[in-house]
Design an enzyme around this catalytic site. Structure first.
Site, PDB file in Angstrom:
ATOM      1  N   GLY A  22      -6.019   4.782   5.284  1.00 50.30           N
ATOM      2  CA  GLY A  22      -6.993   5.508   6.093  1.00 50.30           C
ATOM      3  C   GLY A  22      -7.642   4.635   7.141  1.00 50.30           C
ATOM      4  CB  VAL A  23      -8.924   1.154   7.093  1.00 53.83           C
ATOM      5  CG1 VAL A  23      -7.706   0.350   6.691  1.00 53.83           C
ATOM      6  CG2 VAL A  23      -9.856   0.349   7.969  1.00 53.83           C
TER       7      VAL A  23
ATOM      8  CB  ILE B   2      -0.510   6.301   0.837  1.00 56.92           C
ATOM      9  CG1 ILE B   2       0.055   7.198  -0.267  1.00 56.92           C
ATOM     10  CG2 ILE B   2      -1.625   7.015   1.596  1.00 56.92           C
ATOM     11  CD1 ILE B   2      -0.966   7.577  -1.326  1.00 56.92           C
TER      12      ILE B   2
ATOM     13  CD  GLU C  16      -7.825  -0.875  15.135  1.00 54.89           C
ATOM     14  OE1 GLU C  16      -7.507  -1.346  16.260  1.00 54.89           O
ATOM     15  OE2 GLU C  16      -8.983  -0.966  14.678  1.00 54.89           O
TER      16      GLU C  16
ATOM     17  CG  HIS D  90      -2.068   0.930   1.114  1.00 57.33           C
ATOM     18  ND1 HIS D  90      -2.016   2.262   1.474  1.00 57.33           N
ATOM     19  CD2 HIS D  90      -3.325   0.712   0.692  1.00 57.33           C
ATOM     20  CE1 HIS D  90      -3.203   2.811   1.295  1.00 57.33           C
ATOM     21  NE2 HIS D  90      -4.017   1.897   0.831  1.00 57.33           N
TER      22      HIS D  90
END
Length: 150
Positions: free
Chosen positions: A63-64, A60, A68, A54
């Protein structure tokens, strides 16, 4: 006015939430006020496993995982705001609302996680969270967590 910071080190964090590497996303707590707010830090480094995919060409931080990290910060605040964490007890995501991603997060960034307790009722905790890099908001969301014994 109380200006003395109340940090929490990694060893105490590990007594409050069950996460461990590679899913422990809070490196330290800079300051907190039980029942109100918490400021934690997540150092984003290139050697984290997520960056293998990723994305290989432009790393990057997902976002998840920012969400978290905010959720883990809420768990720390929740347990510090109450009787502590009992055996097999944890906070579980119940909902995420109004999540907004403003800017990407890259290796080398320091995520400042700011969470505020909005209310608690019958084991359900509602928080507002912001993740910031260099003082700029990169992510914000309303988070609801359920305190449960598994």
């Amino acid at each position: 006015m109380d200006t003395v910071k109340k940090p929490i080190d990694l060893n105490e964090i590990k007594t409050l939430i069950p996460h461990r590497y590679p899913m422990l996303l809070v490196d330290k707590v800079v300051d907190h006020e039980p029942g109100k707010s918490l400021h934690a830090i997540k150092n984003v480094t290139i050697n984290e496993p997520v960056f293998n995919g990723h994305f290989p060409e432009l790393a990057i931080f997902p976002g998840v995982l920012i969400l978290e990290a905010l959720a883990q910060a809420t768990g720390i605040l929740g347990f510090k705001s109450s009787k502590g964490r009992g055996k097999n007890e944890m906070y579980l995501f119940a909902s995420i609302d109004k999540a907004r991603f403003k800017k990407p997060v890259f290796p080398g960034d320091t995520l400042h996680l700011h969470v505020e307790l909005l209310k608690e009722r019958q084991g359900m905790w509602k928080f507002y969270g912001e993740a910031r890099v260099d003082g700029e908001v990169v992510c914000s969301a309303n988070l609801m967590c359920a305190r449960r014994t598994l």
